[in-house]
Design an enzyme around this catalytic site. Structure first.
Site, PDB file in Angstrom:
ATOM      1  N   SER A 197       0.800  -1.230   0.000  1.00  0.00           N
ATOM      2  CA  SER A 197       0.000   0.000   0.000  1.00  0.00           C
ATOM      3  C   SER A 197       0.827   1.271   0.000  1.00  0.00           C
ATOM      4  CB  SER A 197      -0.931   0.014   1.218  1.00  0.00           C
ATOM      5  OG  SER A 197      -0.192  -0.128   2.425  1.00  0.00           O
ATOM      6  N   ASP A 244      -3.546   7.461   8.819  1.00  0.00           N
ATOM      7  CA  ASP A 244      -4.398   6.527   9.557  1.00  0.00           C
ATOM      8  C   ASP A 244      -3.493   5.793  10.537  1.00  0.00           C
ATOM      9  OD1 ASP A 244      -3.068   4.577   8.047  1.00  0.00           O
ATOM     10  OD2 ASP A 244      -4.708   4.309   6.630  1.00  0.00           O
ATOM     11  N   HIS A 285      -0.594   4.147   7.884  1.00  0.00           N
ATOM     12  CA  HIS A 285       0.063   4.834   6.769  1.00  0.00           C
ATOM     13  C   HIS A 285       0.406   6.282   7.102  1.00  0.00           C
ATOM     14  CE1 HIS A 285      -2.524   1.647   4.974  1.00  0.00           C
ATOM     15  NE2 HIS A 285      -1.427   1.419   4.273  1.00  0.00           N
TER      16      HIS A 285
END
Length: 363
Positions: A43, A336, A339
């Site tokens: 990600s 978050d 991340h």
């Protein structure tokens, strides 16, 4: 008939414009050390490939993700804005953003300058991508093979070979393996201790890098693991919800152990793969420096993310209903619970480009 002074005026203007244009062109050409940039991994560098996975829970194509992105659009990037691969292609003078390979709006010119095959939730351990239904590294390589075929149709064999041999390839993985699969779910602890598991991950990474080399890649940037014990989610899962000032050392030790082994394997591969230039990049210490001295970089909060409570929300848990999401993400190191924010990524990439001399190390 024009007067001589007026004619000479336009002559000098033309010379000036020509010289400035030529100089600008040279500067841009000088920045284009690589004809293309291509990323694989998780990600950290997924610009939206997971948007097209029906069953995957690892998605971020909804608010408040993308809140500070161009146009305030949630593209599937796991951040409030741009991600590392975007900043890298921008700083190299290639293009503004690195698109997802699965983006249906890709144009031929997008393919020629590079794409990202990365998928949120993936890792070197095949089990990692299975748990969240993301695109495994093995399948990312299959997409890359398909991409090579498209390049040959668009640009021909010769230019395709140039893109492969001179392009910059980046691989970012291992965070999901160590933090999620090994520590948080404990699944792999039934088979391995942390020493044997990191050995397994490095073997998997080595296999991937050799297969990537076999498909034509020659300049490959291999990124180590970040300080996983400092992620807000790691503190939560390790039972540090109340006292969150310190990082979870067990997670950090595993990240350092893996990175040391991966760095050594990259050195070994360089000695055995003809014409290859693999470079290991440490991201553990640069990110830890930001966490330990946040005021130096303009951050105020490092122990939780901006989205919601910041201690558990990530992916589908970080959504429009997330209560108490911060208004100024740039003061937070994490977007978050897992991340970093766009601002953190921007600083990290600047560090890699300048202090770590990304371009020079591939010369």
């Amino acid at each position: 008939m024009q007067c001589p002074s007026f004619t000479m005026f336009w002559f000098y203007v033309s010379v000036f414009v020509f010289c400035c244009s030529t100089e600008a062109a040279r500067e841009l050409a000088g920045n284009k050390k690589f004809p293309a940039v291509i990323f694989f991994g998780d990600s950290t560098v997924d610009p939206g490939n997971n948007n097209h996975l029906l069953l995957s829970l690892a998605k971020s194509n909804f608010p408040p993700y993308g809140r500070d992105f161009i146009g305030g659009v949630a593209t599937g990037r796991f951040s409030n804005g741009k991600i590392p691969s975007d900043f890298i292609v921008e700083k190299l003078g290639i293009k503004e953003l690195l698109p997802a390979y699965l983006d249906p709006n890709l144009r031929p010119e997008d393919l020629l300058t590079g794409v990202s095959f990365a998928s949120g939730g993936s890792g070197y351990d095949p089990l990692t991508s299975e748990l969240v239904s993301s695109i495994s590294l093995e399948d990312q390589l299959k997409m890359f093979q398909e991409y090579i075929g498209k390049l040959k149709e668009i640009a021909g064999e010769k230019r395709t070979n140039t893109i492969l041999t001179k392009g910059l390839f980046g691989v970012v993985a291992s965070s999901n393996d160590i933090a999620n699969v090994y520590f948080d779910t404990h699944i792999r602890q039934l088979q391995y201790n942390i020493f044997t598991y990191t050995d397994f991950l490095v073997r998997s990474a080595s296999t991937f890098l050799q297969e990537l080399y076999g498909l034509g890649a020659r300049k490959i940037a291999v990124f180590g693991a970040p300080p996983l014990g400092c992620l807000p989610s790691s503190k939560t899962f390790a039972g540090e919800i109340i006292s969150r000032e310190k990082c979870v050392e067990l997670y950090n030790q595993a990240a350092r152990l893996f990175s040391d082994k991966l760095s050594a394997e990259v050195d070994r591969l360089n000695s055995n793969l003809a014409d290859a230039k693999l470079v290991f990049f440490d991201i553990y210490n640069p990110l830890l420096d930001l966490i330990q001295d946040p005021n130096k970089y303009g951050f105020e909060i490092v122990d939780r993310g901006c989205c919601g409570t910041g201690i558990i929300e990530t992916s589908v848990l970080c959504n429009p209903l997330s209560f108490n999401t911060c208004t100024n993400a740039s003061s937070y190191m994490f977007w978050d619970s897992y991340h970093p924010t766009e601002q953190t990524y921007k600083i990290m990439v600047s560090n890699i480009m300048k202090k770590e001399k990304l371009v020079k190390r591939f010369s």
